[in-house]
Design an enzyme around this catalytic site. Structure first.
Site, PDB file in Angstrom:
ATOM      1  N   ILE A 110      38.461  15.147  50.946  1.00  0.00           N
ATOM      2  CA  ILE A 110      37.632  15.280  49.754  1.00  0.00           C
ATOM      3  C   ILE A 110      36.603  14.154  49.777  1.00  0.00           C
ATOM      4  O   ILE A 110      36.958  12.981  49.877  1.00  0.00           O
ATOM      5  CB  ILE A 110      38.486  15.190  48.465  1.00  0.00           C
ATOM      6  CG1 ILE A 110      39.694  16.139  48.560  1.00  0.00           C
ATOM      7  CG2 ILE A 110      37.628  15.491  47.249  1.00  0.00           C
ATOM      8  CD1 ILE A 110      39.333  17.588  48.781  1.00  0.00           C
ATOM      9  N   VAL A 111      35.329  14.514  49.687  1.00  0.00           N
ATOM     10  CA  VAL A 111      34.246  13.546  49.901  1.00  0.00           C
ATOM     11  C   VAL A 111      33.397  13.411  48.635  1.00  0.00           C
ATOM     12  O   VAL A 111      32.985  14.420  48.057  1.00  0.00           O
ATOM     13  CB  VAL A 111      33.354  13.988  51.080  1.00  0.00           C
ATOM     14  CG1 VAL A 111      32.291  12.938  51.354  1.00  0.00           C
ATOM     15  CG2 VAL A 111      34.203  14.221  52.327  1.00  0.00           C
ATOM     16  N   PRO A 112      33.112  12.180  48.199  1.00  0.00           N
ATOM     17  CA  PRO A 112      32.340  11.967  46.972  1.00  0.00           C
ATOM     18  C   PRO A 112      30.840  11.991  47.197  1.00  0.00           C
ATOM     19  O   PRO A 112      30.363  11.847  48.324  1.00  0.00           O
ATOM     20  CB  PRO A 112      32.793  10.567  46.536  1.00  0.00           C
ATOM     21  CG  PRO A 112      32.997   9.857  47.845  1.00  0.00           C
ATOM     22  CD  PRO A 112      33.567  10.904  48.787  1.00  0.00           C
ATOM     23  N   THR A 113      30.092  12.123  46.110  1.00  0.00           N
ATOM     24  CA  THR A 113      28.637  12.101  46.196  1.00  0.00           C
ATOM     25  C   THR A 113      28.103  10.691  46.411  1.00  0.00           C
ATOM     26  O   THR A 113      26.985  10.509  46.887  1.00  0.00           O
ATOM     27  CB  THR A 113      28.015  12.688  44.905  1.00  0.00           C
ATOM     28  OG1 THR A 113      26.603  12.776  45.056  1.00  0.00           O
ATOM     29  CG2 THR A 113      28.331  11.829  43.696  1.00  0.00           C
ATOM     30  N   GLY A 195      36.409  11.041  41.842  1.00  0.00           N
ATOM     31  CA  GLY A 195      36.718  10.646  40.477  1.00  0.00           C
ATOM     32  C   GLY A 195      38.191  10.826  40.151  1.00  0.00           C
ATOM     33  O   GLY A 195      38.948  11.418  40.918  1.00  0.00           O
ATOM     34  N   GLY A 213      40.447   6.587  43.617  1.00  0.00           N
ATOM     35  CA  GLY A 213      39.634   6.969  42.466  1.00  0.00           C
ATOM     36  C   GLY A 213      38.726   5.829  42.034  1.00  0.00           C
ATOM     37  O   GLY A 213      38.144   5.128  42.854  1.00  0.00           O
ATOM     38  N   CYS A 246      32.703   1.481  44.960  1.00  0.00           N
ATOM     39  CA  CYS A 246      33.708   1.429  43.892  1.00  0.00           C
ATOM     40  C   CYS A 246      34.468   0.113  43.870  1.00  0.00           C
ATOM     41  O   CYS A 246      35.151  -0.202  42.893  1.00  0.00           O
ATOM     42  CB  CYS A 246      34.674   2.602  44.003  1.00  0.00           C
ATOM     43  SG  CYS A 246      35.465   2.776  45.601  1.00  0.00           S
ATOM     44  N   GLU A 335      33.920   1.824  34.546  1.00  0.00           N
ATOM     45  CA  GLU A 335      33.288   1.733  35.857  1.00  0.00           C
ATOM     46  C   GLU A 335      31.892   2.320  35.735  1.00  0.00           C
ATOM     47  O   GLU A 335      31.732   3.449  35.266  1.00  0.00           O
ATOM     48  CB  GLU A 335      34.089   2.506  36.905  1.00  0.00           C
ATOM     49  CG  GLU A 335      33.495   2.388  38.292  1.00  0.00           C
ATOM     50  CD  GLU A 335      34.247   3.180  39.335  1.00  0.00           C
ATOM     51  OE1 GLU A 335      34.564   2.638  40.398  1.00  0.00           O
ATOM     52  OE2 GLU A 335      34.516   4.369  39.077  1.00  0.00           O
TER      53      GLU A 335
END
Length: 368
Positions: A110-113, A195, A213, A246, A335
């Site tokens: 799963i890859v974040p923006t 997220g 996360g 993050c 955050e």
């Protein structure tokens, strides 16, 4: 093939599974060749991928994304290039035991923006090094960049002798397809970066999961600190890629005895302390309907100030709000994934540490 529905996803998983079963028979020498060629290809594309990400998402800084892509490819390769990952990796004849490395199978990535190419690069490389296959579920806002990174690594791996479908991806990602991928019985591990909702979904999938996360990293500056170094480090962290890492600081708690000195050092280095009125406006810009406003993520302070309707001095690097409360009612304690920092005062070191522990008031996060 184009993966945009449940049927095409099922077909992809079958092809990836067959490729992984072949790849599981590779020797250490063959695996290391694949790992090296894929790493070189990813690192060679670090600049074009960085430019692609910024253009597609409108977030972050090209130069900093180049660094992240470089770290995820060359630095990761150098770290693990000599590590054994096939067959017997440790033998202790005195105690009579062996450690044998075997692949898991198919991994869901799963890859974040916020880090769409660097995350894809290192997850793909680690999968290849361990004779696993991986299927990516990109973030919809960054799908082109993530898929391009996956394609570059896949093409290099195939040229090095890898089976054709050892890396796969969802072309049109949706929540339904991401959940279907994570819950599929042939998925043996989930690497979830995103997220809190996505991480929770991974942990609830019924499969082993490693989730990362929200960070919400707080930093304590006490009277023994080197103030110049501490402030400089925090500003570097908050401005790198416009604060999208993050692990970057989201709040700083300063011991009362040095508070004014720290405040002055921040100002000297380009931080702007918002007034009470500006803090109210900025707070309403940070959090909207209980969620982080995506319009500020990875944006420069000038744009954030414009969105909030406040004026800031030219050359400002970081926006700082001096606050006291921690919790859902205080936007600066969330955050923020942008060059915005919350600053607290602690009467002493013990109180500062206690306040620091309270800044991570939500679940599904990691601390640094």
């Amino acid at each position: 093939m184009i993966v945009n529905n449940l049927e095409s996803l099922k077909e992809l998983i079958e092809k990836v599974k067959a490729s992984q079963e072949k790849y599981a028979t590779f020797s250490q020498e063959q695996v290391d060749k694949v790992f090296k060629k894929a790493s070189i290809a990813a690192n060679s594309a670090r600049i074009q991928l960085a430019k692609m990400v910024v253009k597609e998402t409108g977030m972050g800084i090209v130069e900093d994304k180049v660094i992240k892509n470089h770290f995820a490819s060359e630095i990761v390769y150098n770290k693990y290039r000599d590590s054994k990952s096939c067959g017997v990796i440790e033998l202790d004849e005195s105690y009579g035991f062996q450690k044998i490395a075997e692949p898991l199978g198919i991994i869901a990535g799963i890859v974040p923006t916020t880090n769409p190419t660097s995350t894809a690069i290192f997850k793909a490389l680690l999968s290849l090094k361990t004779r696993n296959a991986i299927i990516f579920s990109p973030h919809p806002r960054a799908k082109k960049s993530t898929i391009e990174a996956a394609k570059i690594i896949l093409e290099a791996a195939i040229k090095a002798g890898c089976p054709e479908h050892i890396i796969g991806w969802i072309d049109e990602p949706t929540i339904e397809l991401s959940q279907a991928l994570m819950q599929h019985p042939d998925i043996k591990l989930i690497l979830a970066t995103g997220g809190p909702g996505m991480v929770k979904a991974a942990y609830s999938s019924g499969h082993p999961s490693l989730g990362v996360g929200s960070g919400d990293t707080p930093a304590v500056i006490d009277k023994t600190a080197d103030i110049k170094t501490a402030v400089s480090s925090i500003i570097l962290s908050k401005t790198f890629d416009n604060g999208m890492i993050c692990a970057s600081e989201q709040a700083v708690i300063v011991e009362d005895k040095i508070y004014e000195s720290v405040r002055g050092e921040f100002q000297e280095r380009g931080a702007y302390f918002v007034t009470a009125e500006e803090r109210e406006k900025l707070g309403k810009t940070i959090i909207i309907n209980g969620k982080l406003n995506v319009a500020i993520v990875g944006q420069p302070v000038s744009k954030i100030a414009e969105i909030a309707g406040i004026k800031i001095p030219e050359g400002t690097k970081v926006l700082i709000g001096e606050i006291e409360k921690v919790g859902y009612e205080e936007p600066f304690s969330y955050e923020k994934l942008s060059p915005i920092l919350g600053m607290y005062r602690g009467n002493n070191f013990e109180e500062a540490v206690e306040r620091r522990n309270g800044t991570s008031f939500r679940r599904y996060r990691h601390k640094v």
